[in-house]
Design an enzyme around this catalytic site. Structure first.
Site, short mmCIF file in Angstrom:
data_model
loop_
_atom_site.label_atom_id
_atom_site.label_comp_id
_atom_site.label_asym_id
_atom_site.label_seq_id
_atom_site.Cartn_x
_atom_site.Cartn_y
_atom_site.Cartn_z
CE LYS A 184 -3.44 -2.64 -0.28
NZ LYS A 184 -4.61 -3.04 0.45
C1 LIG Z 1 -5.68 -4.08 0.75
C2 LIG Z 1 -7.12 -3.87 0.72
C3 LIG Z 1 -7.95 -4.17 1.82
C4 LIG Z 1 -7.52 -4.95 3.02
O1 LIG Z 1 -6.38 -4.63 3.62
P1 LIG Z 1 -5.51 -5.68 4.43
O2 LIG Z 1 -4.65 -4.77 5.23
O3 LIG Z 1 -4.75 -6.49 3.44
O4 LIG Z 1 -6.39 -6.51 5.29
C5 LIG Z 1 -9.29 -3.81 1.76
N1 LIG Z 1 -9.81 -3.23 0.67
C6 LIG Z 1 -9.07 -2.96 -0.43
C7 LIG Z 1 -9.73 -2.32 -1.59
C8 LIG Z 1 -7.70 -3.29 -0.44
O5 LIG Z 1 -6.98 -3.04 -1.53
#
Ligand SMILES: *Cc1c(COP(=O)(O)O)cnc(C)c1O
Length: 368
Positions: A184
């Site tokens: 991210k």
């Molecule tokens: C990455 C992501 C999540 C969840 O995040 P995690 O930290 O991996 O649990 C939720 N929604 C979207 C759209 C994502 O890209």
């Protein structure tokens, strides 16, 4: 042989090590410690929200947001069909049902025109997802939510620093949820955060994060909560990453600009849009191959790029196609995007010459 170019790679060139060592030497490695509060305050301030509650994943943030609003069995929550499965999973954890909506052809985000048709007497919330870092049309979604008295939970897992009409996303909804997974915009390894401006909701989320324990009565529980706490170690990395977030967002946008400048002349490709009211962070620079334009398919292209040391990924599968989320309805845009779209390497560590090489390689294979 050229080096391998991954789709995403984190960058730790700030105070990450220093703060981590501080955790180790001070002994505060679990979920109590100064970095958790500092990360919550710093990240909430960056987005422009009053409260931040740090949790151990973005998925946990979504789950807690829904739970804190009392959403559960018998309820329905409207989400786009094109998103990462976590959005739907969190709804299902509460016992509620995700109701899927098709996305817009250009932004790939939930099509607000189609939402009202999916609202029933059981609908409790809408979760707009700012997919790949492009903001949803929040004004329209908020208007519908207000009309039907629904909560809005922004899934901003891919949109740290994204702006809608000059304001960062994550401020407009009842609650917003961010992820700090390794790929991210900023990362804590695994991690997430709920943001909101309402004191009561923030306290409820914090309580549910910690087993539902009463704030002023240790070991007293009047409801069942979860252990979704973030560790001080994760938060230490988060504080350091937040210090660098403006640079990360800038680099992402520069990557996108460079990609678009190389690829804009390639016929048969559709490049990511940025609406005039939007500032996208281009979390993953994702392109579409026009239908039937090339002899090779999207999957051929991914395989060919891999041979040249370039990792790329298919766009998410639409949820309505997969067994746990199957749903009737027409979702032509999501299906088209999912079959034709791929995400290109998008790390902040990319060099300009990497992007030039990636684009040259793409062009080479498209024209074979
Ligand atoms: C990455 C992501 C999540 C969840 O995040 P995690 O930290 O991996 O649990 C939720 N929604 C979207 C759209 C994502 O890209």
């Amino acid at each position: 042989m050229r080096k391998f170019i991954p789709v995403a790679e984190p960058l730790f060139e700030g105070n990450e090590s220093k703060y981590l060592v501080d955790c180790i030497t001070s002994g505060w490695i679990s979920s109590v410690g100064k970095y958790v509060t500092r990360f919550e305050e710093d990240f909430a301030a960056y987005i422009g929200c009053k409260y931040g509650v740090a949790v151990h994943t973005g998925t946990a943030a979504l789950h807690l947001a829904l739970a804190a609003l009392g959403i559960g069995h018998g309820d329905e929550v409207i989400i786009p069909t094109l998103t990462f499965a976590a959005t739907a999973n969190a709804v299902i954890y509460t016992g509620a049902k995700p109701i899927l909506v098709d996305v817009e052809k250009d932004t790939w985000n939930i099509d607000s025109q189609l939402i009202e048709d999916k609202i029933s007497e059981n609908t409790k919330a809408i979760i707009p997802v700012h997919l790949y870092g492009h903001p949803c049309d929040l004004d329209k979604i908020l208007e519908i939510a207000q009309k039907y008295n629904l909560a809005v939970i922004e899934d901003a897992a891919e949109a740290h620093g994204t702006e809608y009409k000059g304001e960062k996303v994550g401020r407009a909804g009842t609650i917003s949820c961010f992820s700090f997974f390794g790929n991210k915009i900023i990362t804590t390894g695994e991690g997430g955060m709920c943001l909101c401006n309402d004191t009561v909701i923030a306290e409820k989320i914090a309580k549910l994060r910690d087993h539902g324990m009463k704030k002023d009565k240790k070991y007293w529980h009047d409801e069942v909560g979860f252990n979704y706490r973030m560790t001080n170690l994760q938060a230490a990395v988060g504080v350091a990453q937040t210090e660098r977030i403006d640079t990360f967002v800038m680099r992402k946008r520069e990557n996108a600009q460079l990609y678009s400048s190389y690829l804009s002349d390639v016929e048969g490709l559709i490049l990511p849009t940025e609406k005039e009211w939007a500032k996208s962070v281009f979390w993953m620079y994702s392109i579409l191959l026009k239908k039937d334009h090339y002899r090779i398919t999207r999957d051929d292209l991914i395989a060919s790029l891999k041979k040249e040391g370039i990792e790329s990924r298919p766009v998410f599968y639409p949820l309505h196609k997969m067994p746990p989320y199957k749903q009737n309805g027409l979702f032509p845009n999501a299906e088209y995007i999912s079959v034709s779209g791929l995400s290109l390497p998008s790390s902040v560590t990319l060099k300009d010459e990497d992007i030039a090489y990636i684009c040259k390689t793409i062009t080479k294979y498209l024209h074979t």
